[in-house]
Design an enzyme around this catalytic site. Sequence first.
Site, PDB file in Angstrom:
ATOM      1  N   HIS A  46       0.979  -1.175  -0.059  1.00  0.00           N
ATOM      2  CA  HIS A  46      -0.071  -0.030  -0.032  1.00  0.00           C
ATOM      3  C   HIS A  46       0.821   1.281  -0.013  1.00  0.00           C
ATOM      4  O   HIS A  46       1.873   1.050   0.393  1.00  0.00           O
ATOM      5  CB  HIS A  46      -0.881   0.068   1.254  1.00  0.00           C
ATOM      6  CG  HIS A  46      -2.024  -1.000   1.210  1.00  0.00           C
ATOM      7  ND1 HIS A  46      -3.313  -0.956   1.866  1.00  0.00           N
ATOM      8  CD2 HIS A  46      -1.935  -2.198   0.608  1.00  0.00           C
ATOM      9  CE1 HIS A  46      -3.929  -1.880   1.814  1.00  0.00           C
ATOM     10  NE2 HIS A  46      -3.267  -2.616   0.923  1.00  0.00           N
ATOM     11  N   GLU A  48       1.007   3.971   1.609  1.00  0.00           N
ATOM     12  CA  GLU A  48       1.558   3.974   3.222  1.00  0.00           C
ATOM     13  C   GLU A  48       2.766   3.345   3.529  1.00  0.00           C
ATOM     14  O   GLU A  48       3.772   3.947   3.926  1.00  0.00           O
ATOM     15  CB  GLU A  48       0.518   4.046   4.425  1.00  0.00           C
ATOM     16  CG  GLU A  48      -0.902   4.731   3.944  1.00  0.00           C
ATOM     17  CD  GLU A  48      -2.037   3.956   3.039  1.00  0.00           C
ATOM     18  OE1 GLU A  48      -3.077   4.376   3.652  1.00  0.00           O
ATOM     19  OE2 GLU A  48      -1.748   3.319   2.433  1.00  0.00           O
ATOM     20  N   CYS A  76      -6.091   1.927   5.962  1.00  0.00           N
ATOM     21  CA  CYS A  76      -6.573   0.718   6.377  1.00  0.00           C
ATOM     22  C   CYS A  76      -6.163   0.200   7.771  1.00  0.00           C
ATOM     23  O   CYS A  76      -5.193   0.770   8.228  1.00  0.00           O
ATOM     24  CB  CYS A  76      -6.548  -0.300   5.253  1.00  0.00           C
ATOM     25  SG  CYS A  76      -5.037  -1.163   5.182  1.00  0.00           S
ATOM     26  N   CYS A  79      -2.266  -0.356   7.561  1.00  0.00           N
ATOM     27  CA  CYS A  79      -1.558   0.841   7.364  1.00  0.00           C
ATOM     28  C   CYS A  79      -1.564   1.672   8.658  1.00  0.00           C
ATOM     29  O   CYS A  79      -0.505   2.153   9.062  1.00  0.00           O
ATOM     30  CB  CYS A  79      -1.978   1.528   6.154  1.00  0.00           C
ATOM     31  SG  CYS A  79      -1.585   0.594   4.510  1.00  0.00           S
TER      32      CYS A  79
END
Length: 148
Positions: A46, A48, A76, A79
């Site tokens: 992701h 992040e 999410c 993260c």
Amino acid sequence: MRRALREGAKAAREGEVPVGAVLVRDGEELASGRNRREADNDPSAHAEVVALRAGASQLGSWRLTGCTLYVTLEPCAMCAGALVNSRVARVVFGAHDPKAGFCGTLGDITQDPRLNHRLAVTTGVLVEECATQLRQFFAALRGEPPPT
């Protein structure tokens, strides 16, 4: 956040969900990231996490104290957990994520008193631009005209 939007646009051009992130400390960009799950065949890639990994490498430490992460979509659970574990001071995000957001929408890992670190959360920064970037990407995937 505009820099994170540019990272999101790069992700979209690469066929990734257009989420971008930028890690900053003392007003200086340390690292950036964008979704790379498809390119890397990595469920943890992701935006992040990509930015946090690059920032930790840049600093030579997994402790990202004093850092702020700007990201176009609410992190999410994975993260948000990475933000807590890396000791980031603050996360700033644009669009809320009603299906996976864990910085206030579905839950809030960043403020859980049972964890060893909490961080400041700022929401809604450039929310329309961030949400539009995501809506346009998914409309294109469905073969629909781009929303305005």
